[in-house]
Design a protein around this motif. Structure first.
Motif, PDB file in Angstrom:
ATOM      1  N   GLN A   1      20.482 -46.761  25.806  1.00  0.00           N
ATOM      2  CA  GLN A   1      20.518 -45.727  26.819  1.00  0.00           C
ATOM      3  C   GLN A   1      19.558 -44.597  26.444  1.00  0.00           C
ATOM      4  OE1 GLN A   1      24.593 -44.580  26.777  1.00  0.00           O
ATOM      5  NE2 GLN A   1      24.310 -42.980  25.303  1.00  0.00           N
ATOM      6  N   ASN A   2      19.196 -43.794  27.430  1.00  0.00           N
ATOM      7  CA  ASN A   2      18.342 -42.648  27.169  1.00  0.00           C
ATOM      8  C   ASN A   2      19.157 -41.578  26.455  1.00  0.00           C
ATOM      9  OD1 ASN A   2      16.000 -43.632  28.488  1.00  0.00           O
ATOM     10  ND2 ASN A   2      16.897 -43.119  30.462  1.00  0.00           N
ATOM     11  N   LEU A 120      13.383 -57.805  21.054  1.00  0.00           N
ATOM     12  CA  LEU A 120      13.214 -56.369  21.254  1.00  0.00           C
ATOM     13  C   LEU A 120      14.519 -55.643  20.932  1.00  0.00           C
ATOM     14  CD1 LEU A 120      11.264 -54.545  23.967  1.00  0.00           C
ATOM     15  CD2 LEU A 120      13.577 -53.847  23.514  1.00  0.00           C
ATOM     16  N   ASN A 121      15.639 -56.151  21.421  1.00  0.00           N
ATOM     17  CA  ASN A 121      16.941 -55.538  21.129  1.00  0.00           C
ATOM     18  C   ASN A 121      17.242 -55.554  19.640  1.00  0.00           C
ATOM     19  OD1 ASN A 121      17.803 -54.668  23.671  1.00  0.00           O
ATOM     20  ND2 ASN A 121      18.488 -56.725  24.226  1.00  0.00           N
ATOM     21  N   GLU A 122      16.891 -56.651  18.974  1.00  0.00           N
ATOM     22  CA  GLU A 122      17.101 -56.746  17.530  1.00  0.00           C
ATOM     23  C   GLU A 122      16.242 -55.705  16.797  1.00  0.00           C
ATOM     24  OE1 GLU A 122      15.784 -59.820  14.086  1.00  0.00           O
ATOM     25  OE2 GLU A 122      16.841 -60.719  15.790  1.00  0.00           O
ATOM     26  N   VAL A 143      15.252 -41.082  22.809  1.00  0.00           N
ATOM     27  CA  VAL A 143      15.030 -42.445  23.291  1.00  0.00           C
ATOM     28  C   VAL A 143      14.783 -42.379  24.790  1.00  0.00           C
ATOM     29  CG1 VAL A 143      16.023 -44.751  23.631  1.00  0.00           C
ATOM     30  CG2 VAL A 143      16.566 -43.459  21.548  1.00  0.00           C
ATOM     31  N   LYS A 144      13.682 -42.995  25.233  1.00  0.00           N
ATOM     32  CA  LYS A 144      13.384 -43.142  26.662  1.00  0.00           C
ATOM     33  C   LYS A 144      13.278 -44.631  26.948  1.00  0.00           C
ATOM     34  CE  LYS A 144      10.360 -40.400  28.623  1.00  0.00           C
ATOM     35  NZ  LYS A 144       9.117 -39.625  28.869  1.00  0.00           N
ATOM     36  N   ASN A 145      14.282 -45.165  27.636  1.00  0.00           N
ATOM     37  CA  ASN A 145      14.359 -46.586  27.898  1.00  0.00           C
ATOM     38  C   ASN A 145      13.826 -46.885  29.291  1.00  0.00           C
ATOM     39  OD1 ASN A 145      15.028 -49.251  28.364  1.00  0.00           O
ATOM     40  ND2 ASN A 145      17.052 -49.092  27.409  1.00  0.00           N
ATOM     41  N   GLY A 146      12.598 -47.366  29.359  1.00  0.00           N
ATOM     42  CA  GLY A 146      11.967 -47.689  30.635  1.00  0.00           C
ATOM     43  C   GLY A 146      12.613 -48.855  31.357  1.00  0.00           C
ATOM     44  N   VAL A 161      10.838 -44.564  21.388  1.00  0.00           N
ATOM     45  CA  VAL A 161      11.754 -43.908  20.466  1.00  0.00           C
ATOM     46  C   VAL A 161      10.950 -42.850  19.716  1.00  0.00           C
ATOM     47  CG1 VAL A 161      13.352 -44.185  18.533  1.00  0.00           C
ATOM     48  CG2 VAL A 161      13.087 -46.045  20.209  1.00  0.00           C
ATOM     49  N   ASN A 162      11.313 -41.596  19.924  1.00  0.00           N
ATOM     50  CA  ASN A 162      10.684 -40.518  19.166  1.00  0.00           C
ATOM     51  C   ASN A 162      11.513 -40.279  17.920  1.00  0.00           C
ATOM     52  OD1 ASN A 162      10.004 -39.506  22.277  1.00  0.00           O
ATOM     53  ND2 ASN A 162       8.328 -39.371  20.818  1.00  0.00           N
ATOM     54  N   VAL A 163      10.819 -40.233  16.791  1.00  0.00           N
ATOM     55  CA  VAL A 163      11.481 -40.036  15.507  1.00  0.00           C
ATOM     56  C   VAL A 163      10.887 -38.814  14.815  1.00  0.00           C
ATOM     57  CG1 VAL A 163      11.994 -42.498  15.239  1.00  0.00           C
ATOM     58  CG2 VAL A 163       9.885 -41.577  14.254  1.00  0.00           C
ATOM     59  N   ILE A 164      11.713 -38.137  14.053  1.00  0.00           N
ATOM     60  CA  ILE A 164      11.217 -37.068  13.184  1.00  0.00           C
ATOM     61  C   ILE A 164      10.862 -37.741  11.870  1.00  0.00           C
ATOM     62  CG2 ILE A 164      11.710 -34.890  12.017  1.00  0.00           C
ATOM     63  CD1 ILE A 164      13.967 -34.497  14.134  1.00  0.00           C
ATOM     64  N   PHE A 165       9.577 -37.741  11.548  1.00  0.00           N
ATOM     65  CA  PHE A 165       9.112 -38.351  10.301  1.00  0.00           C
ATOM     66  C   PHE A 165       8.952 -37.254   9.264  1.00  0.00           C
ATOM     67  CE2 PHE A 165       5.530 -39.568   7.498  1.00  0.00           C
ATOM     68  CZ  PHE A 165       6.135 -40.658   6.883  1.00  0.00           C
TER      69      PHE A 165
END
Length: 196
Positions: A1-2, A120-122, A143-146, A161-165
């Motif tokens: 989900q978003n 992809l789900n995995e 998370v932006k799920n198109g 998926v945006n992550v803080i690195f």
């Protein structure tokens, strides 16, 4: 989900765009500030983000390839160019709160391509699980799920998926980066769209 936990580079957990010059302009009276904010944003803000990105890009790409490379086909993305960043400020983030450049979450990006939806789900689950580990250098920002887009017209879809690195090489350096999870059947559509 978003979901959105953090959507700005100037969030306290990221810590970018907090130097005195940018903050002084933010504190100016609104009448005097708009033009100066636009100049500072498109120059100093983007410069700070770009310099940070150049310092950590290779480290991020290597890290993400280790995390996701065995789940799909990993591809480091090109860094977003300054001109494209400026265009996004003017068009996509025109109504955003100053500094608008804090909304640029994909200057550093990579993609992982999968053959099937199950793969992809995995890969997505593996990424989420990895972020749950204490030793992880990444944490979830958004998370932006198109695939959830109800207006889908048969074109391109992905999960961003945006992550803080958090760099382990450059102390106290963090940046929100983007990981695109793509089905191989949509990859050609993405290439076609980007040529336009």
């Amino acid at each position: 989900q978003n979901q959105t936990l953090i959507s700005r580079q100037d969030h306290a957990q990221v810590g970018l765009l907090h130097h005195a010059g940018i903050q002084r302009v933010a504190e100016m009276k609104q009448d005097d500030a708009e033009l100066l904010q636009n100049v500072v944003d498109s120059q100093a803000g983007i410069m700070e983000l770009t310099v940070t990105a150049k310092r950590i890009n290779k480290e991020f790409q290597n890290y993400m390839e280790i995390v996701l490379g065995h789940h799909g086909v990993f591809k480091p993305g090109p860094m977003k160019k300054v001109e494209r960043c400026q265009s996004k400020l003017e068009n996509d983030y025109a109504d955003a709160v100053y500094p608008k450049s804090a909304k640029l979450l994909d200057i550093i990006r990579c993609s992982v391509t999968f053959n099937t939806l199950e793969q992809l789900n995995e890969g997505y689950r593996a990424l989420m699980e990895h972020m749950g580990h204490k030793q992880s250098a990444i944490q979830l920002a958004r998370v932006k799920n198109g695939f959830l887009d109800k207006t889908y017209d048969g074109g391109y879809r992905d999960i961003k998926v945006n992550v803080i690195f958090e760099s382990t090489v450059h102390a106290d350096t963090k940046m929100i980066c983007e990981v695109q999870l793509i089905l191989s059947q949509y990859l050609n559509e993405k290439k076609r769209i980007h040529k336009l």
